[in-house]
Design a protein around this motif. Structure first.
Motif, PDB file in Angstrom:
ATOM      1  N   ARG A 102      -3.247  75.325  16.703  1.00 30.26           N
ATOM      2  CA  ARG A 102      -4.419  74.513  16.965  1.00 30.26           C
ATOM      3  C   ARG A 102      -5.694  75.271  16.584  1.00 30.26           C
ATOM      4  O   ARG A 102      -6.625  74.704  16.016  1.00 30.26           O
ATOM      5  CB  ARG A 102      -4.444  74.107  18.437  1.00 30.26           C
ATOM      6  N   MET A 103      -5.744  76.582  16.886  1.00 28.36           N
ATOM      7  CA  MET A 103      -6.929  77.371  16.560  1.00 28.36           C
ATOM      8  C   MET A 103      -7.141  77.436  15.056  1.00 28.36           C
ATOM      9  O   MET A 103      -8.268  77.322  14.555  1.00 28.36           O
ATOM     10  CB  MET A 103      -6.804  78.779  17.156  1.00 28.36           C
ATOM     11  N   GLN A 104      -6.038  77.598  14.374  1.00 24.36           N
ATOM     12  CA  GLN A 104      -6.158  77.625  12.908  1.00 24.36           C
ATOM     13  C   GLN A 104      -6.732  76.323  12.396  1.00 24.36           C
ATOM     14  O   GLN A 104      -7.630  76.292  11.553  1.00 24.36           O
ATOM     15  CB  GLN A 104      -4.783  77.859  12.277  1.00 24.36           C
ATOM     16  N   GLN A 131     -10.299  75.790  10.383  1.00 25.01           N
ATOM     17  CA  GLN A 131     -10.403  75.053   9.126  1.00 25.01           C
ATOM     18  C   GLN A 131     -11.436  73.955   9.215  1.00 25.01           C
ATOM     19  O   GLN A 131     -12.239  73.730   8.314  1.00 25.01           O
ATOM     20  CB  GLN A 131      -9.044  74.443   8.773  1.00 25.01           C
ATOM     21  N   LEU A 132     -11.422  73.326  10.338  1.00 28.27           N
ATOM     22  CA  LEU A 132     -12.344  72.228  10.545  1.00 28.27           C
ATOM     23  C   LEU A 132     -13.792  72.721  10.492  1.00 28.27           C
ATOM     24  O   LEU A 132     -14.649  72.122   9.833  1.00 28.27           O
ATOM     25  CB  LEU A 132     -12.049  71.600  11.906  1.00 28.27           C
ATOM     26  N   VAL A 133     -14.040  73.834  11.163  1.00 28.52           N
ATOM     27  CA  VAL A 133     -15.390  74.416  11.187  1.00 28.52           C
ATOM     28  C   VAL A 133     -15.842  74.764   9.767  1.00 28.52           C
ATOM     29  O   VAL A 133     -16.949  74.438   9.343  1.00 28.52           O
ATOM     30  CB  VAL A 133     -15.408  75.655  12.099  1.00 28.52           C
ATOM     31  N   ALA A 134     -14.938  75.380   9.025  1.00 20.95           N
ATOM     32  CA  ALA A 134     -15.263  75.773   7.650  1.00 20.95           C
ATOM     33  C   ALA A 134     -15.622  74.546   6.819  1.00 20.95           C
ATOM     34  O   ALA A 134     -16.596  74.539   6.056  1.00 20.95           O
ATOM     35  CB  ALA A 134     -14.081  76.503   7.033  1.00 20.95           C
ATOM     36  N   GLN A 135     -14.825  73.510   7.044  1.00 20.24           N
ATOM     37  CA  GLN A 135     -15.084  72.286   6.287  1.00 20.24           C
ATOM     38  C   GLN A 135     -16.458  71.718   6.615  1.00 20.24           C
ATOM     39  O   GLN A 135     -17.207  71.286   5.751  1.00 20.24           O
ATOM     40  CB  GLN A 135     -14.020  71.238   6.610  1.00 20.24           C
TER      41      GLN A 135
END
Lengths: 579, 110
Positions: free
Chosen positions: A494-496, A500-504
């Protein structure tokens, strides 16, 4: 107790008299031979006398058949006192002329034998007792006492034969009790041959636990159950428990009920369990079996059903407290009487007693739902085969009564029999859910899977679940590179995903800013161009105006010249052109 | 009831003042009953003349009386008095036993 109908046959059946005794009418397929003698034999303390008395009392109460009790050992007062605890009021029945108790006292020291005799006096007494109240049922307890009173055995033997014949001719249904002899059913080895039906009572102690068993040794002219059937003497009298019901013919319901855990319901295609089915939850220690069971019980109560919860490990107060911590508040339903928690240690009673307690409470409360938590503890009071037969009977009984039943069972993870129940009841239940520890690196998680569900398709996934403040919650399935992921791995995954979401999101906002900048640059350019255009426009307009003015002046002059030529008037100063 | 009560009449009064109260239970006129009654009468006249009362009860006619004296065997002779109650069963053909049972013999009359 369900009634089993006799299969219809062309030939007339042997007429039988219902005893009214719990279970005995089932295994005798309708009762004792009507109008004939039945021998009940057994060693001391088996309950022979009790069986006989109950036969008489039930006859009086349930079938309005008066009875005669001829006792050779205990006096009428003693007998009446003995059965008071069972709620039988012999005195009142005697007063109502429904029962006649005749105590036959034999004292050998008073008797001198001086020649030929017979026992006509006994026949006359019995005959008088029967005729005086119109008795249909008779009990003789115990006939062997005659042998201690009269020395002439030959006379006695022939007289006892005559007595059996006489009882048949009299047409009374009779129970005769007899002590068990060495190697024979009775001490005299006589009565069993002249009786039409022989019931043997047996009292044996295995591993310090007493089990009483009943067997029909013979029953002339009819079929009957041939097994040994456990029986009990309870506060309500004699109770025989057939091992299994003879036929599988219970009705079924198509109604679906919820398990109390929404996520679990989703795993079944019909979103729940069939009403009236039996559900088994097996698992190792600490896998929330009790919580699942309590959720189910709570849900049943919310539906407005009555639920009977047998707790063999926890006291009601402890169960309620523990379940409250996970958001399952059982107390209101206990107060309403919708939830009945019956807690006892399994070792308190023998298995048969447990079974009878269950039967009794079910009859008393008439629940639609029963929870037994756990059944595996019963093994501590009986052998495996006994537990299996007890559970078979219990499940049969519950199914016939159309009661939804949930059992939990503790299984040992060590011996590699995760998917076996020691009691072998898994084949008896309709739905089998397994809960287990999913042990990963440095942690344990709980997983739930459905091993079988008769009559509906179900999910094949092992679902991780959490015991939260709001009960049990099934988590969504997370599939990682190595299959289903649970616990910490689930968190990692989930953290990964979150990273990824944040980076996006960062990328997206960066693009937005870029666009803004471009827009601003373009806007500035557009402004410049507009300014330039304006100055050009200004210049052009200037030129235009001048051109226009000049044109105007020119045309005015031309006009003036033309006028002076044609009219020849004296020239007057023209203010417009003089300037 | 074949009430054959025979009051003490011609015989001398017993030496110790005892009287025998006897009751014979029979069931109809069977051989055993008739034999028993005949035997009993003989013994009484012989040994207890004038010192006994005898009731003969036919249980076929009075079945309710069987319970009171705990009668099972037929015929049964019950000695109500003198105490203790003794029961003598059978057709009373064994004279010796009857006399012992009635406590006549031990008194050493004969």
């Amino acid at each position: 107790m369900p009634e089993y109908k006799l299969a219809p046959t062309a030939l007339p059946q042997l007429p039988k008299a219902l005893t009214g005794i719990d279970g005995l009418d089932e295994i005798t397929e309708g009762g004792l031979p009507l109008g004939r003698p039945t021998l009940v034999c057994g060693s001391a303390g088996c309950g022979k006398t009790l069986l006989g008395i109950e036969f008489l009392v039930r006859g009086i109460i349930d079938y309005n058949e008066p009875g005669v009790l001829m006792t050779f050992e205990e006096t009428a007062d003693e007998l009446a006192a003995n059965v008071t605890s069972l709620g039988f009021d012999l005195k009142a029945m005697q007063a109502d002329k429904k029962l006649r108790v005749d105590h036959v006292h034999i004292d050998r020291s008073e008797i001198e034998e001086t020649g030929e005799y017979d026992l006509e006096g006994l026949f006359i007494r019995l005959g008088y007792a029967i005729d005086s109240i119109g008795a249909k049922r008779v009990m003789l307890d115990t006939i062997e006492a005659l042998f201690s009173g009269f020395p002439n055995e030959a006379v006695l033997r022939s007289e006892i034969r005559r007595l059996f014949r006489w009882l048949k001719d009299k047409g009374v249904t009779t129970i005769i009790t007899a002590e068990r002899g060495e190697g024979t059913l009775t001490r005299q080895g006589l009565e069993e041959y002249v009786s039409d039906c022989v019931i043997l009572l047996d009292n044996r102690v295995i591993d310090q636990i007493t089990t009483r068993r009943l067997r029909i040794v013979k029953y002339r002219g009819t079929t009957h159950g041939t097994n040994e059937y456990p029986y009990l003497i309870t506060e309500e009298g004699f109770s025989v428990l057939p091992i299994t019901s003879l036929k599988l013919e219970h009705t079924v319901s198509n109604e679906i009920i919820s398990s109390g855990v929404p996520g679990l319901d989703e795993m079944f295609t019909r979103r729940g369990w069939y009403k009236g089915s039996s559900i088994l939850i097996t698992g190792t220690a600490g896998t929330a079996k009790t919580t699942l069971a309590a959720s189910f019980a709570l849900e049943a109560c919310r539906r407005g059903e009555r639920c009977l919860y047998f707790a063999f490990e926890e006291s009601p107060a402890q169960l309620i407290r523990n379940m409250r911590t996970v958001g399952l508040d059982l107390q209101p339903f206990v107060d309403q009487g919708a939830l009945i928690i019956e807690a006892s240690r399994p070792t308190l009673n023998g298995l048969e007693r447990h079974l009878v307690t269950v039967h009794k409470l079910i009859k008393e409360h008439e629940p639609q739902t029963v929870v037994i938590d756990p059944i595996s503890n019963l093994v501590s009071v009986g052998s495996l085969s006994e537990v299996r037969s007890m559970l078979t009977r219990l499940i049969d009984f519950l199914k016939v009564s159309n009661i939804t039943a949930l059992f939990t069972a503790l299984v040992s993870a060590r011996d590699g029999r995760m998917e076996m129940t020691e009691e072998g009841v898994s084949s008896l239940v309709d739905t089998w859910i397994s809960v287990r520890d999913l042990e990963g690196i440095g942690e344990r998680n709980r997983g739930l899977s459905i091993l079988k569900a008769r009559g509906m398709a179900h999910s094949n996934q092992v679902r991780e679940f959490l015991v939260t403040d709001n009960g049990i919650q099934l988590l969504d399935v997370v599939i990682g590179p190595m299959g289903i992921i649970t616990g910490a791995s689930r968190l990692t995954q989930r953290m990964q995903e979150q990273a990824q979401l944040v980076a996006q999101q960062h990328e997206l906002s960066r693009r937005d800013r870029e666009l803004e900048r471009k827009r601003r640059v373009l806007e500035a350019t557009i402004e410049n161009l507009r300014t330039e255009f304006e100055s050009v426009e200004e210049e052009l307009r200037q030129v235009n105006n001048e051109e226009h003015a000049r044109h105007e002046a020119l045309s005015s002059k031309r006009h003036t010249m033309g006028h002076s030529l044609t009219t020849n008037t004296p020239a007057t100063p023209d203010p417009q052109h003089s300037a | 009831m074949m009430d054959m009560r025979e009051a003490p009449t011609d015989a001398a009064t017993p030496p110790d003042g005892d009287t025998w109260e006897l009751r014979l239970y029979v069931a109809g006129h069977t051989t055993k009953s008739v034999t028993a009654l005949a035997n009993l009468k003989r013994y009484c006249e012989q040994y207890l003349a004038g010192r006994y009362t005898l009731d003969v009860i036919d249980l076929l006619q009075h079945p309710q009386l069987a319970e009171g004296d705990q009668i099972l065997a037929i015929p049964t002779l019950v000695r109500k008095v003198p105490e203790p109650i003794r029961k003598i069963i059978g057709d009373l053909s064994n004279e010796e036993k009857v006399l012992v049972g009635l406590d006549i013999r031990t008194r050493g009359d004969h």
